[in-house]
Structures are given as structure tokens and as C-alpha cells.
Design a protein around this motif. Structure first.
Motif, mmCIF file in Angstrom:
data_model
loop_
_atom_site.group_PDB
_atom_site.id
_atom_site.type_symbol
_atom_site.label_atom_id
_atom_site.label_comp_id
_atom_site.label_asym_id
_atom_site.label_seq_id
_atom_site.Cartn_x
_atom_site.Cartn_y
_atom_site.Cartn_z
ATOM 1 N N ALA A 198 -28.950 -41.824 6.473
ATOM 2 C CA ALA A 198 -28.963 -39.971 6.089
ATOM 3 C C ALA A 198 -30.352 -40.347 6.375
ATOM 4 C CB ALA A 198 -28.353 -40.359 5.099
ATOM 5 N N PHE A 199 -30.841 -40.779 5.847
ATOM 6 C CA PHE A 199 -32.422 -40.948 4.855
ATOM 7 C C PHE A 199 -33.098 -40.479 6.913
ATOM 8 C CE2 PHE A 199 -36.637 -43.336 5.768
ATOM 9 C CZ PHE A 199 -37.265 -41.708 4.499
ATOM 10 N N GLY A 200 -32.953 -41.414 7.814
ATOM 11 C CA GLY A 200 -33.738 -41.264 9.505
ATOM 12 C C GLY A 200 -32.892 -40.114 9.782
ATOM 13 N N TYR A 226 -26.678 -34.505 4.040
ATOM 14 C CA TYR A 226 -27.159 -35.743 3.348
ATOM 15 C C TYR A 226 -27.586 -36.381 1.772
ATOM 16 C CZ TYR A 226 -28.272 -35.059 8.448
ATOM 17 O OH TYR A 226 -28.474 -34.946 10.074
ATOM 18 N N GLY A 227 -27.455 -35.070 1.203
ATOM 19 C CA GLY A 227 -27.373 -35.003 -0.557
ATOM 20 C C GLY A 227 -28.967 -35.395 -0.483
ATOM 21 N N THR A 242 -20.836 -40.738 2.447
ATOM 22 C CA THR A 242 -19.240 -41.922 2.430
ATOM 23 C C THR A 242 -19.162 -42.271 0.949
ATOM 24 O OG1 THR A 242 -19.823 -43.270 3.224
ATOM 25 C CG2 THR A 242 -18.484 -41.463 4.831
ATOM 26 N N GLY A 243 -20.611 -42.650 -0.160
ATOM 27 C CA GLY A 243 -20.834 -42.475 -0.496
ATOM 28 C C GLY A 243 -22.226 -42.082 -0.734
ATOM 29 N N GLU A 244 -22.895 -42.224 -2.667
ATOM 30 C CA GLU A 244 -23.468 -41.765 -3.348
ATOM 31 C C GLU A 244 -24.531 -42.695 -3.164
ATOM 32 O OE1 GLU A 244 -22.796 -41.311 -7.640
ATOM 33 O OE2 GLU A 244 -20.597 -40.560 -6.846
ATOM 34 N N ALA A 278 -28.097 -35.158 -8.684
ATOM 35 C CA ALA A 278 -27.319 -35.242 -8.147
ATOM 36 C C ALA A 278 -25.971 -34.586 -7.632
ATOM 37 C CB ALA A 278 -26.015 -35.613 -9.755
ATOM 38 N N PHE A 279 -26.248 -34.293 -6.449
ATOM 39 C CA PHE A 279 -25.463 -33.659 -4.899
ATOM 40 C C PHE A 279 -25.042 -34.444 -4.579
ATOM 41 C CE2 PHE A 279 -24.898 -31.201 -1.309
ATOM 42 C CZ PHE A 279 -24.202 -31.030 -1.643
ATOM 43 N N VAL A 280 -23.994 -35.009 -3.900
ATOM 44 C CA VAL A 280 -23.491 -35.638 -2.225
ATOM 45 C C VAL A 280 -23.560 -34.774 -1.756
ATOM 46 C CG1 VAL A 280 -22.523 -37.291 -1.864
ATOM 47 C CG2 VAL A 280 -22.976 -37.691 -4.438
#
Length: 894
Positions: free
Chosen positions: A234-236, A80-81, A226-228, A219-221
């Protein structure tokens, strides 16, 4: 003083026959040795809690070395970055800290482990078995994860095959955990400085020499993005994985329960230990999750695959490359650090698992072979999970498990942080079986509802966003439901009966009547079945009482009668039909045997070399078929084990019942010898004294008539002479009547009409209230039964002599219960002490100034001749209730 039981006052059966049991149970040496057993299933005794707050806190924090935290941090970051993993880690740390604080406090304050705390925090005695199973699952899942990490380090450093590494990482833990907190505390104390130095060193080098790596990390994704930037979905999902860590507080409190009592002198150190080693574990844990997140990003950027980058051994190889340029030094440092970390955590996982399994199986089977047995069992299950490849499904396992964890923590937090401060639930977490309902809807209901709702969410039927937040939804639902149910029920399902304060002793301890060992009062209960104090473990394991302490008095008497011998010939008939309980035991034993056998076959399969002549696939199919063929034999073995245990239990019951019958025979023999002596004395006294007494009575009567005009003092003395002479005559007649054996002349009697008639014949100075509701017949000798009934009624009238006529209340009632008719005489007089009730049927025992002490023994003899029994319920200052229980012969109208 009788104990209140579910709103009823407990009846005392034929008090001369009140059970006075010997030591009925003796435990194996490793159970009796509390250095090995560590008070599993018990309150941690003050005498055992000899460690300082610092040592206990250090021991509890020693388990935070587990490298699964780094693997989890790396997994959610790679998926999830950083932009989503970092806030998820911070939010989860805050959540875990807040929810863990009351759990740590109550466990430390009352010196009980997670399972005992759960019992009194809304789940009930049996309800908490579910949570024990959940907690045990947490321990062996994480043991397996840490064991895999340790095996990976051994494989990379010493070229040890992974399967053999699994076995080594499991077996090496047993001797350390065998000795419990005594040896674990020493291990953590010695290893902690080394572990801290080795953990911080590479990150210090990274920060000082290569601070730019932090920018690369931020900065890692993630691969699933699908985006930064921040994304709620993703947080959930990241939070859902991390919520599984909330149950770690259970392992913390397994050590915190050994804190010394909080005093004025140590309160600051005590609170520091509770906060640091309780909710404070997540501060260290959160830092480690972030470390794993950073190292996983560095490993990916170094060209490692995702699966390799998530292995902690490769993470720390990458970390130690910043410390030394020599690959051999780097590998050695990383391997040593991983091995130290895994030993430190897995002794905690294995220890906590042994406690959880002990709690689970002791309630399901009423059998406790010792914590060390469940220690080995927990490690075997963990080994099986390692062989099945649990590390490859890390995120999915934790996501599912976090839902159940959040629901459980939500229910407990609601009780400890909301319902207890509001006064809805008791201020203390009661853990003893004798005082708890089996199920409390506050915890059981809220957790079930929350789990159901959350799993619906997790299934995706409400959309992907709700699916991601299934774990937080489980917590909120459990919290709300627990508060609502607690308020709605007004906390009535927390205590089945009020705890009984045992008498204080010089050492603040009492002797258990069953196992014969002395325990502190906090670990003791008053058992209404045995009428003696017993320890909480014996209370948990007793299968004879059937929880009658939480039932009305009639159920208490029925259970006693069934156990103590009157229904002994039918005992075998009663045991055999319990097929549900028997099948449950067989299923449990079969599961244990299947786990062991499955582990052996899987180990054999995994040990087959790839280059062998027989391919892996064919070997796997062959072993699977052998395993399936072995299952029926395992089933037969499980059935045989259960039958053997039942035979042992039956033999134990027969032995105990035989010992009680022997004791009763000895009492009867002593009573008969006493009666024979009374008969001999009575015959002599009657022969020698009757004629002189007759002359004395006649002479006193002549003097009284001759001196009618004498002064008052003379007449008063003559009246006293007459009264005492007649009293001597009555004593001789009572002794003669008691020493004779009268044959019964049995006729059918309508019990209600008979009672009403004899009450009407009484020349009572006080009103007697009738409540006649039996409506049945008995076969009895009317004259002999009248004698017994008159004695009981006379005692009730004498007990009320100190009361005004309007204040005295004597109630004679009749009723039918099953095959018995009961005549009950109740008064609100002076009552009797517990010691007096225990001796009331002794011949020649009396509390009256001019009593002979034959009235109640005669009542008991007459009633028993009719095949009945006498029950007494009395409390000093509150009156007495005497129940004459007689077998009925048929129904009729009165």
C-alpha cells in the motif's frame, strides 16, 4: 576569424557573395510584444527581469493553491489508510525537494524555462520535444482536474450546470494568462493573503476546538486494506500516485527564470526565493495533501460517499462547518475559497502549458504563431478532458503518469546533480539549437530505458509488489542509466560545436540579422549559414539552413548554394518529395482540428438535458456518427492548411532568393562598371606611358652599363630605378590583361598530372608538398587555368616569407567530391583577418606594399569562366587554404 564547425574550418564562398540578408522574418505583434510573449523559447532577458525576488517567489508559490493536492491526499488515504498514506506523503515530499533543488538553481541561475533547461541537461535539441509534450500533458491534465473542481463549486453554490461550469472555468483563465507574468504576478500578490487566511482558518478551528479529530484521522483504515498498520504494498502504491507531482517543479521554474541576477547585495534574498519557490513548493504542497487526507476522512465519517468525499468543495464545506454553524455561510466560504484557489492555479497551468506547446511545435513545424495561440489550444484540450470525466479516473491517470515523470526527473537530476559536478557535461545548460546535437543519448536513452522497464513493472509481470513501486524504479533506472551513458560517451553529445563568443557591445546586446531586433548576447548565436549573429528564436525557426552549422564545410556550401539561388529552379522539385515531413504536419494539424471538433461535439452531447425527448444514448450515437463523418473533411482541411503553409514558405524562399539575386546583379553591375573604368584608364595609361617607360628602361640600362665602376650608392640607385620602371610596365600589363575578356580554348586535362607539371615548373625558394588524389579529368583552358593557379601559389609562397625554410609548409592537393574536382593550396603563413578575406576579390585591393590587387580577382574570374568557384579559409596567424572548385568531366588515371 572563421568559425570551427564539427572539427572542420568553415569555408568562405566567393566572399564577395557572402549573404548579407535583410530582415527575413517579422513576427506578429503579440510575439514581438514580450509582455505577452514572456520570452517563450528564449533566455529571459535581464531588461525584462524587473521584479524583486519576493514578487517572483510569491508568484511561483501562488500556483500551489491547487486543490488537486487535497483530492490526491484524500484518495490515497481512503484507499490505503493513514498508516500508509502519511509516510508516503513524507517520503515523497523529501524526494521532490531533493530532486527539485538543482532544477530550480540552474533555471534561476541561467534564466531559462524547463524546456530550455532540458535541452542542455542531456536531451538535445529535438530530444527535449518529447519532454515538452510530457510537460504539456501535465499542465492540461491538472488544468482539467482543477477546472472540474471549480465547476463542482459553481454547481453547488450557484446551481450552474457542470458542463457550463467547465466552460466558465476554462474561459475565465484566458484574459489573465494572456498578459503573462506581468498580470499573473499582480493577481497572486493580491489574492495570496486572502487565500492563506481562508485556507488556515478552518484547520485552526479544528485543532483548537476539536483536537480529537486528529486521533480519528490517524486511526483510519483504507478501503483497500485487509488489516491495520503499515503495509509495503500500500505504501508503494501511494508513493506511485504522489510521484506524478515531481513535475510541478517545471511550473515553478517557469517563474523562477525571471529572478534578477544574483549579486553580493541580494544573494540571501535570491537564495531564499530559489529554495522557497523551487523545491520549497512541496513543503506547502505536502501540508495541503495532509489537509486533504484529513478532510476526506471527516467527509466519509459524516456519511458522504467516496466520490463525493473526494470533491474539494465538499471537503471544505466540511472544514468550514467547524467555523460557522450557518449552512449558507459555510457554503459561501467554501465556494469562494475553491474559486480563488482554482483561478490561482489554473493561470499557472495555462501559462506553463502555453510555453510547453510553443517549444514543442516550434521545433516540429519551424513555425511559431505566438504563446497566446498555444494558450488557447492548451485550454481547449483541458476542456475536452473535463467533458470526458477525467476526475473519475484520478488515481489511475496519476499512477501511469508518475512513471514517465519519475523517468524524466531522474535523467535531469543525474545530469545536474552528478554529471555536471563531475565535469562530464558542460557546466552550463546550453539551449540554443546552433550548438546542440538533435539527440543526446544521456537523457533520451536513460529516459526511454527507464520508462520501458517501469512500464513492464507496472504491467504486473514481475508481481504486485514490483508493480506498486514502478515509479521509484523508473527514477532509479533513469538515474543509473544517465550516469552510465554520460561517463561512457564522455559527454561528447552535449555540444555539437563550441559556442562562439559574440563581440561585446556597450549595452551587451546584438542585432539579429533575420528579424532585425536587438537581444542580449546570452540569447544570440553566431550563424555560420548567414555568417551573422541571429537570435535563438530565429535560429530555432529557420528551415533553410538544415543544421549545416553542425556539419562539415562542404555541407555548408551545398546548403547555401541550394538556398541562395543557384539551384533555385530545382527548389520545387526538392520540396515536393518530403512526404514524411508533410504527413507529420498534416497529422499534427488534423489532431488539433479533431480536438477542437471533438470538444464541440462532446460539449453538445453533455449539454443535452436528461429530460429531453431524445434519449442521451441515441444523441450520443448520432453525434459520434456525425463526428466520424466529419473526420475526412477535417483531414482535407489539414492537408489544405499544410499546403497553404508550404506555398507561403515557398513564396518566401522565392522572394528571398530573388532579393539575393537582385543584390548579386547589383554587385555584378557595380563590378562591371568598375572593370569598364579600369579598362578605359588602362587604355589611356598604356597609350600615354608605355613609350616614356620604354625610354626610361632603356636609359637606365645604358647608364648601368656605363657606370659599372661607379660607387655602390650610385649603382644601388640605378638598380632601384630599373626595378620600379619594370614594375610600372608589369602593372600596365596586368591592367590590360585584367580588362580584356579572353575566350577559353577548352581541352581535356588530367588534373593530377597537370598540377604536378606546373608545380615542377615553379622556381620556388621553398619546398612544395604534393597530395594528388583526384584521378579525374576536367575540361579547361590550360593556359588561363595556369595563370590562376600560379597566382594562388605565388600568394602562398609570399605568405610564408617570414618563416624559416624548414618551418614553412605549402601543400598542394587535389581530390574529387561528387561532380567537382578540387585543387587546394594550403600554407601555414601569416593568414588573413576576417575583414581581409571579405575583400580579397575586390579589384585593386591589396595588403602588399607593392601589390596591385588584381591577382585574386583574376583568379576568381578565370575559375568562374570555367563554371567553378573559389573558396577561402583563412585564420590570422594560422595560415590560409584556397580551394579551386571545378566541374569534372570524367574519371581517369593520372
Amino acid at each position: 576569424m572563421p568559425v570551427a564547425v564539427s572539427g572542420h574550418r568553415a569555408c568562405v564562398p566567393n566572399v564577395m557573395e557572402t549573404p548579407q540578408l535583410p530582415a527575413l522574418r517579422s513576427y506578429h505583434s503579440w510575439i514581438a510584444n514580450e509582455t505577452l510573449e514572456d520570452y517563450s523559447l528564449r533566455y529571459a532577458a535581464r531588461s525584462f527581469r524587473r521584479w524583486s525576488p519576493f514578487v517572483i517567489a510569491n508568484t511561483a508559490l501562488g500556483g500551489i493553491s491547487f486543490l488537486a493536492l487535497e483530492a490526491i491526499g484524500g484518495a490515497i488515504t481512503l484507499s490505503y489508510g493513514f498508516a500508509n498514506a502519511f509516510p508516503a506523503i513524507l517520503v515523497t515530499c523529501l524526494f521532490v525537494f531533493v530532486t527539485s533543488l538543482p532544477i530550480a538553481y540552474y533555471s534561476s541561475r541561467h534564466n531559462i524555462d524547463m524546456d530550455l533547461l532540458t535541452r542542455g541537461a542531456g536531451f538535445g535539441y529535438i530530444g527535449s520535444t518529447i519532454t515538452s509534450l510530457i510537460y504539456a500533458t501535465f499542465t492540461f491534465i491538472f488544468f482539467a482536474l482543477e477546472g472540474v473542481i471549480m465547476a463542482q463549486a459553481l454547481n453547488l453554490f450557484a446551481d450552474v450546470p457542470l458542463v457550463l461550469g467547465y466552460v466558465i472555468s476554462s474561459v475565465v483563465i484566458i484574459p489573465i494568462t494572456f498578459m503573462g507574468v506581468t498580470l499573473i504576478s499582480k493577481l497572486q500578490l493580491l489574492s495570496q493573503p486572502i487565500w492563506i487566511a481562508m485556507h488556515l482558518a478552518p484547520f485552526a478551528y479544528i485543532l483548537l476546538a476539536h483536537p480529537d479529530t486528529l486521533d480519528e484521522w490517524a486511526a483510519f483504515v483504507g478501503s483497500d486494506m485487509t488489516g491495520e498498520g503499515f503495509n509495503f504494498l500500500a505504501f508503494g502504491s501511494a508513493v506511485g500516485v504522489l510521484c506524478a507531482l515531481s513535475i510541478q517543479i517545471g511550473e515553478q521554474v517557469d517563474y523562477l527564470r525571471f529572478l534578477p541576477d544574483k549579486t553580493r547585495e541580494n544573494r540571501f534574498r535570491w537564495w531564499a526565493a530559489v529554495i522557497a519557490a523551487g523545491p520549497g513548493w512541496i513543503v506547502v504542497g505536502g501540508f495541503k495533501i495532509l489537509c486533504g487526507s484529513l478532510l476526506a476522512v471527516l467527509a466519509i465519517q459524516a456519511g458522504l460517499s467516496r466520490s463525493t468525499a473526494l470533491e474539494p468543495i465538499h471537503m471544505y464545506i466540511k472544514a468550514y462547518e467547524y467555523v460557522s454553524p450557518d449552512p449558507r455561510v459555510v457554503l459561501a466560504l467554501a465556494a469562494v475559497f475553491v474559486l480563488i484557489s482554482q483561478v490561482k492555479i489554473n493561470v499557472t497551468n495555462a501559462y506553463a502549458g502555453s510555453l510547453a506547446w510553443s517549444n514543442f511545435f516550434s521545433r516540429v513545424t519551424h513555425y511559431h504563431p505566438g504563446r497566446v495561440v498555444w494558450l488557447v489550444f492548451n485550454i481547449l484540450i483541458s476542456l475536452l478532458l473535463m467533458l470526458l470525466g477525467i476526475f473519475q479516473t484520478l488515481e489511475l491517470v496519476l499512477a501511469v503518469y508518475s512513471i514517465i515523470a519519475a523517468a524524466w526527473i531522474g535523467s535531469i537530476f543525474a545530469d545536474l546533480a552528478i554529471l555536471k559536478p563531475l565535469g562530464v557535461s558542460p557546466a552550463f545548460p546550453e539551449f540554443k539549437r546552433a550548438y546542440l546535437y538533435n539527440f543526446n543519448p544521456v537523457g533520451c536513452g536513460s529516459m526511454a530505458m527507464a520508462s520501458f522497464v517501469a512500464f513492464l513493472c507496472f504491467s504486473g509481470i514481475f508481481g504486485v509488489m514490483v508493480q506498486a513501486y514502478a515509479a521509484p524504479i523508473a527514477f532509479v533506472t533513469a538515474l543509473g542509466c544517465a550516469v552510465a551513458i554520460g561517463v561512457a560517451t564522455k559527454g561528447r553529445y552535449y555540444l555539437a560545436r563550441q559556442p562562439v563568443e559574440l563581440p561585446a557591445t556597450r549595452l551587451d546586446s546584438n542585432l539579429c540579422a533575420i528579424c532585425g531586433v536587438t537581444y542580449e548576447r546570452s540569447d544570440m548565436v553566431h550563424c555560420t549559414f548567414y555568417e551573422q549573429p541571429i537570435c535563438s528564436l530565429c535560429c530555432s525557426l529557420d528551415s533553410h539552413c538544415h543544421d549545416v552549422c553542425k556539419s562539415p564545410g562542404g555541407a555548408l556550401e551545398t546548403s547555401r548554394t541550394r538556398y541562395f539561388g543557384r539551384a533555385l529552379p530545382h527548389m520545387r522539385d526538392k520540396i515536393a518529395p518530403r512526404m514524411g515531413q508533410r504527413l507529420l504536419k498534416v497529422a499534427g494539424v488534423l489532431f488539433a482540428l479533431a480536438v477542437v471538433a471533438g470538444g464541440v461535439f462532446l460539449l453538445t452531447y453533455r449539454l443535452i438535458e436528461p429530460g429531453s425527448e431524445q434519449p442521451h444514448l441515441a444523441s450520443g450515437q448520432l453525434l459520434l456518427r456525425v463526428f466520424l463523418a466529419l473526420l475526412p473533411l477535417l483531414g482535407i482541411g489539414a492537408w489544405w492548411i499544410v499546403l497553404s503553409q508550404e506555398s507561403r514558405e515557398l513564396a518566401e524562399r522565392d522572394l528571398v532568393a530573388s532579393l539575393e539575386k537582385l543584390r548579386q546583379t547589383q554587385r555584378d553591375l557595380a563590378s562591371n562598371e568598375r572593370l569598364a573604368a579600369i579598362g578605359q584608364i588602362t587604355a589611356t595609361v598604356s597609350h600615354e606611358l608605355r613609350n616614356p617607360l620604354g625610354t626610361l628602361v632603356t636609359s637606365a640600362d645604358v647608364l648601368f652599363r656605363s657606370l659599372k665602376k661607379a660607387d655602390e650608392p650610385v649603382l644601388s640607385e640605378l638598380q632601384r630605378l630599373q626595378r620600379n620602371a619594370w614594375r610600372c610596365v608589369r602593372i600596365i600589363e596586368d591592367l590590360l590583361d585584367f580588362s580584356r575578356k579572353h575566350a577559353l580554348i577548352v581541352t581535356p586535362i588530367l588534373i593530377d598530372r597537370w598540377v604536378a607539371q606546373h608545380v615542377a615548373e615553379q622556381d620556388a625558394a621553398r619546398p612544395i608538398k604534393l597530395q594528388l588524389a583526384a584521378g579525374c579529368r576536367i575540361s579547361a583552358d590550360g593556359e588561363r587555368l595556369r595563370q590562376a593557379f600560379s597566382n594562388v601559389l605565388a600568394n602562398a609562397l609570399q605568405a610564408c616569407e617570414g618563416h624559416a625554410v624548414d618551418d614553412a609548409a605549402i601543400v598542394v592537393s587535389t581530390r574529387c567530391e561528387g561532380e567537382n574536382a578540387i585543387i587546394c593550396v594550403a600554407d601555414n603563413g601569416a593568414g588573413m583577418s576576417r575583414e581581409t578575406v571579405a575583400r580579397v576579390f575586390e579589384p585593386l585591393f591589396s595588403t602588399k606594399a607593392f601589390g596591385v590587387g588584381l591577382g585574386m580577382p583574376l583568379v576568381k574570374r578565370i575559375v568562374e569562366q570555367h563554371g567553378g568557384s573559389v573558396l577561402i579559409d583563412s585564420e590570422q596567424g594560422s595560415g590560409t587554404r584556397v580551394s579551386i572548385v571545378l566541374p569534372r568531366t570524367g574519371a581517369g588515371s593520372s
